[in-house]
Scaffold this motif. Structure first.
Motif, PDB file in Angstrom:
ATOM      1  N   MET A  75      14.367  74.181  51.650  1.00 25.86           N
ATOM      2  CA  MET A  75      15.725  73.792  51.301  1.00 25.86           C
ATOM      3  C   MET A  75      15.946  72.300  51.509  1.00 25.86           C
ATOM      4  O   MET A  75      15.477  71.723  52.488  1.00 25.86           O
ATOM      5  N   VAL A  76      16.663  71.676  50.561  1.00 26.65           N
ATOM      6  CA  VAL A  76      16.988  70.261  50.619  1.00 26.65           C
ATOM      7  C   VAL A  76      18.484  70.100  50.389  1.00 26.65           C
ATOM      8  O   VAL A  76      19.054  70.727  49.499  1.00 26.65           O
ATOM      9  N   VAL A  77      19.114  69.252  51.218  1.00 23.66           N
ATOM     10  CA  VAL A  77      20.534  68.958  51.044  1.00 23.66           C
ATOM     11  C   VAL A  77      20.694  67.451  50.876  1.00 23.66           C
ATOM     12  O   VAL A  77      20.383  66.667  51.781  1.00 23.66           O
ATOM     13  N   ASN A  78      21.158  67.062  49.696  1.00 28.72           N
ATOM     14  CA  ASN A  78      21.340  65.653  49.330  1.00 28.72           C
ATOM     15  C   ASN A  78      22.824  65.310  49.441  1.00 28.72           C
ATOM     16  O   ASN A  78      23.642  65.807  48.671  1.00 28.72           O
ATOM     17  N   GLU A 128      11.255  76.798  43.424  1.00 29.93           N
ATOM     18  CA  GLU A 128      11.232  77.572  44.667  1.00 29.93           C
ATOM     19  C   GLU A 128      12.042  76.887  45.763  1.00 29.93           C
ATOM     20  O   GLU A 128      12.398  77.516  46.755  1.00 29.93           O
ATOM     21  N   CYS A 129      12.296  75.617  45.594  1.00 29.86           N
ATOM     22  CA  CYS A 129      13.062  74.851  46.586  1.00 29.86           C
ATOM     23  C   CYS A 129      14.553  75.000  46.297  1.00 29.86           C
ATOM     24  O   CYS A 129      15.019  74.657  45.209  1.00 29.86           O
ATOM     25  N   ASN A 147      16.681  74.602  40.823  1.00 29.42           N
ATOM     26  CA  ASN A 147      17.405  75.594  41.636  1.00 29.42           C
ATOM     27  C   ASN A 147      18.463  74.843  42.443  1.00 29.42           C
ATOM     28  O   ASN A 147      18.264  74.525  43.609  1.00 29.42           O
ATOM     29  N   HIS A 148      19.598  74.564  41.814  1.00 32.01           N
ATOM     30  CA  HIS A 148      20.537  73.581  42.348  1.00 32.01           C
ATOM     31  C   HIS A 148      21.954  74.117  42.443  1.00 32.01           C
ATOM     32  O   HIS A 148      22.421  74.851  41.578  1.00 32.01           O
TER      33      HIS A 148
END
Length: 272
Positions: A138-141, A206-207, A234-235
């Motif tokens: 998981m990424v949070v921008n 997948e992220c 996947n946003h």
């Protein structure tokens, strides 16, 4: 090397932390703080341009996450805060490599890196990280810039390319004429070398990816957030109405949005 200490830079400070030193791929010491909440799942927080692990937005997020029992690691990129190295204007790829050193260290210590979160320039670093290393779920921008060719003139003045080609560098100064930092031609070119369009498209579906941006961001326009939303597979996008770049009057909304993103079991589709 470790010692117990608590943050002094937030109205609601996060849980006590363990000071951690590790080495990046250039042999420079990176300094971080680990808030261990009994869970081996950890969220890594990344500061923005000229910031540090002790910037109030970062400590506010650490406080909100640790309050939910989520372990947090916040650190200084090389050349910033307490970490070793020379400050650079660009340095996106090196900062992504610093983050990778952090992720590898935490895994070595048997932590499960559940998410990486970055604000402003740190937002671009986590985007770049996801496209290169593809090893976090998981990424949070937070308020990252999509168009890296923009925002330079505001800091360096008009005709900055002519000046930097002639002199090899530009010293960014405050209103009193004090030098804040030096921008070399190499560091400027490093910034301009990153194509966030191609980078966004290369992020794995997948992220799970979240972008959070303020509608009243005065430094990076909210339109940049819609570009990330349009391209990353996947946003999920969350726009906080009325919030500026640093969420000065919207820290609670920001913290709630980050906590919600990290604790949500599945990423949704992009929202308008």
């Amino acid at each position: 090397m470790a010692e117990q200490l608590a943050s002094q830079d937030a109205p609601n400070p996060p849980a006590p932390a363990q000071r951690v030193l590790m080495t990046n791929t250039h042999g420079e010491k990176l300094v971080g703080l680990l808030h261990h909440m009994g869970s081996d799942k950890v969220v890594v927080l990344c500061h923005g341009f000229t910031g540090s692990k002790d910037y109030s937005l970062i400590t506010d997020l650490a406080a909100a996450l640790t309050k939910q029992g989520i372990s947090v690691f916040r650190f200084d990129f090389s050349g910033n805060g307490e970490s070793e190295g020379e400050f650079q204007y660009g340095n996106y790829k090196k900062e992504a490599a610093d983050l990778h050193s952090v992720v590898l260290y935490l895994r070595q210590e048997k932590y499960d890196v559940a998410a990486i979160v970055g604000h402003s320039k740190g937002g671009d670093v986590v985007v770049l990280y996801a496209s290169i290393y593809k090893d976090v779920p998981m990424v949070v921008n937070l308020s990252g810039r999509f168009h890296l060719e923009k925002g330079i003139e505001e800091r360096l003045g008009k005709e900055f390319m002519d000046r930097i080609n002639k002199e090899g560098y530009i010293d960014a100064k405050d209103k009193s004429g004090n030098v804040l930092y030096r921008v070399t031609k190499e560091s400027l070119m490093e910034r301009l070398s990153h194509d966030l369009h191609a980078t966004s498209l290369s992020i794995s579906k997948e992220c799970r990816f979240f972008t959070i941006h303020g509608s009243a961001d005065e430094i990076i326009p909210v339109e940049d957030a819609y570009e990330f939303a349009r391209l990353i597979p996947n946003h999920k996008l969350r726009v906080i109405e009325g919030a500026n770049h640093c969420y000065t009057a919207h820290r609670r909304e920001l913290s709630d949005a980050v906590v919600e993103a990290i604790t949500t079991s599945e990423a949704g589709e992009t929202t308008p």
